[in-house]
Design a protein around this motif. Structure first.
Motif, mmCIF file in Angstrom:
data_model
loop_
_atom_site.group_PDB
_atom_site.id
_atom_site.type_symbol
_atom_site.label_atom_id
_atom_site.label_comp_id
_atom_site.label_asym_id
_atom_site.label_seq_id
_atom_site.Cartn_x
_atom_site.Cartn_y
_atom_site.Cartn_z
ATOM 1 N N TRP A 28 0.823 -1.209 0.000
ATOM 2 C CA TRP A 28 0.000 0.000 0.000
ATOM 3 C C TRP A 28 0.858 1.260 0.000
ATOM 4 O O TRP A 28 0.449 2.304 -0.501
ATOM 5 C CB TRP A 28 -0.936 0.020 1.209
ATOM 6 N N GLN A 38 -8.206 -1.338 0.485
ATOM 7 C CA GLN A 38 -8.074 -2.752 0.850
ATOM 8 C C GLN A 38 -8.347 -3.649 -0.343
ATOM 9 O O GLN A 38 -7.662 -4.671 -0.536
ATOM 10 C CB GLN A 38 -9.030 -3.086 1.998
ATOM 11 N N ARG A 39 -9.320 -3.284 -1.159
ATOM 12 C CA ARG A 39 -9.636 -4.090 -2.338
ATOM 13 C C ARG A 39 -8.450 -4.128 -3.303
ATOM 14 O O ARG A 39 -8.075 -5.190 -3.813
ATOM 15 C CB ARG A 39 -10.880 -3.536 -3.028
ATOM 16 N N ASP A 41 -5.527 -6.152 -1.685
ATOM 17 C CA ASP A 41 -5.771 -7.597 -1.766
ATOM 18 C C ASP A 41 -5.475 -8.119 -3.168
ATOM 19 O O ASP A 41 -4.867 -9.189 -3.330
ATOM 20 C CB ASP A 41 -7.217 -7.911 -1.401
ATOM 21 N N ASP A 65 -1.828 -4.225 8.907
ATOM 22 C CA ASP A 65 -2.354 -4.634 7.604
ATOM 23 C C ASP A 65 -3.279 -5.836 7.720
ATOM 24 O O ASP A 65 -3.065 -6.720 8.571
ATOM 25 C CB ASP A 65 -1.210 -4.999 6.657
ATOM 26 N N LYS A 66 -4.260 -5.883 6.852
ATOM 27 C CA LYS A 66 -5.112 -7.065 6.701
ATOM 28 C C LYS A 66 -4.572 -7.846 5.508
ATOM 29 O O LYS A 66 -4.636 -7.394 4.371
ATOM 30 C CB LYS A 66 -6.562 -6.660 6.478
#
Length: 380
Positions: free
Chosen positions: A152, A182-183, A186, A212-213
């Motif tokens: 990111w 986020q999209r 990912d 972070d996810k």
């Protein structure tokens, strides 16, 4: 926050490099003994440091093979590390450094980090580096391959902003859409992981920021750039346990702080005390240099990582050539805002592009004692 100091070092994709190496790169001698002994012990399996390769702001601070070879030998023989995180941009620099680390018997975390260029260039850079990592692995070197670091921040198009600094400002100001971010994150992470798998068949990882996810099902190793500050060790343990819930090895791919009082409390933003609009750049405010602050923080964290039997911990970073130490000029002592465990000392500070050398800081000595003790506990 990760290697934000690397924004000046990571600019362009280097030319293609033939990936051949001379002979089998098998661990030998003392470093090989460390690797074997660590296989069955509790505590950290790998003790290391981040070594950034890059073009540098001037020819004097750019990567060069002679300095790299001396640095890696110091990492093994003086810091007593068994692992080096080779990161940065330029396939030629990354592969030459990783190849020499393998010859020295060091465990390698190889992590290409190309910044502020189109996605296709970042993926091409990743693939070339991953192919070399696979070649090292097949020749017997101990190597993990990371597909990158905090996408990111470094990959354009996930967060608004043309450069890293633009994206940092937008994140701090809240001028971004977190759902869209986020999209996109990912999607790119999935693409990078698939590409990494296609070229490298050993353990695959990624270096994420701690909040972070990430879908860690895509990787074999959970990599975290960790910069928290707590007064009690139990609070670190509580926070770090969430990364263990995936049932995979956890590597601390960056940890550390800067060399001034209060830096440890900045949550990874300690670098943000330099006024880049000034010429020459200068430290903002009235900071007090404190190598002890840096040393105490890295040792405290290392003890936590040891107690949790984590896979690896790599201090950020070995040297920052573009942040020189000025002992008699605190306002221009840019080393205060560096995470490096060594200080860059210019031979002729009054001359632009002066030759330089590094000297160990207190954090270097503190880590060296801990790393040497870890080796002594398992023996050759």
């Amino acid at each position: 926050m990760a290697n934000t100091q690397g924004i000046n070092r990571a600019r362009f994709l280097a030319g293609a490099l033939a990936l051949g190496t001379a002979g089998a790169l098998l661990p030998s001698g003392e470093a090989a003994a460390r690797t074997r002994a660590a296989d069955g012990r509790r505590g950290l399996r790998h003790h290391g440091v981040v070594y950034t390769v890059g073009e540098g702001e001037t020819p004097a601070t750019a990567w060069n093979p002679r300095r790299m070879r001396a640095d890696l030998r110091a990492i093994r023989d003086e810091l007593h590390a068994d692992t080096v995180d080779v990161t940065g941009d330029g396939v030629d620099r990354l592969t030459a450094t990783a190849g020499h680390a393998a010859e020295l018997g060091l465990h390698i975390w190889l992590q290409p980090t190309l910044v502020d260029v189109p996605e296709r260039d970042i993926l091409e850079h990743l693939a070339e580096t991953g192919r070399f990592a696979e070649r090292l692995r097949r020749q017997g070197a101990s190597v993990d391959f990371s597909v990158g670091c905090e996408f990111w921040l470094f990959v354009p198009g996930i967060v608004p902003g043309t450069t890293v600094l633009d994206r940092v400002r937008n994140l701090l100001d809240g001028t971004f859409d977190p759902v869209r971010m986020q999209r996109r994150l990912d999607a790119f992470t999935k693409k990078a992981a698939a590409l990494g798998r296609s070229v490298f068949h050993g353990h695959l990882g990624y270096a994420a920021a701690q909040d972070d996810k990430v879908d860690w099902n895509l990787f074999d190793i959970v990599g975290i750039d960790y910069y928290s500050y707590f007064r009690q060790p139990a609070d670190y343990v509580r926070e770090l346990r969430r990364y263990q819930r995936w049932g995979k090895p956890v590597a601390i791919t960056e940890f550390g702080t800067c060399a001034y009082k209060g830096a440890e409390k900045t949550a990874g933003m300690g670098w943000n005390v330099v006024d880049h609009d000034k010429n020459p750049q200068e430290i903002k405010g009235h900071l007090t240099r404190s190598e002890h602050t840096q040393a105490a923080y890295v040792v405290d964290l290392l003890e936590v990582f040891e107690s949790m039997n984590l896979y690896a911990a790599m201090a950020f970073e070995f040297v920052t050539p573009d942040a020189p130490h000025r002992a008699d000029d605190p306002r221009h002592d840019l080393d205060m805002a560096s995470y490096a465990i060594t200080k860059t000392v210019e031979d002729r500070p009054e001359e632009p592009g002066s030759p330089w050398h590094w000297e160990p800081k207190e954090a270097f000595a503190a880590l060296a004692r801990r790393y040497a003790r870890a080796y002594q506990e398992v023996g050759p």
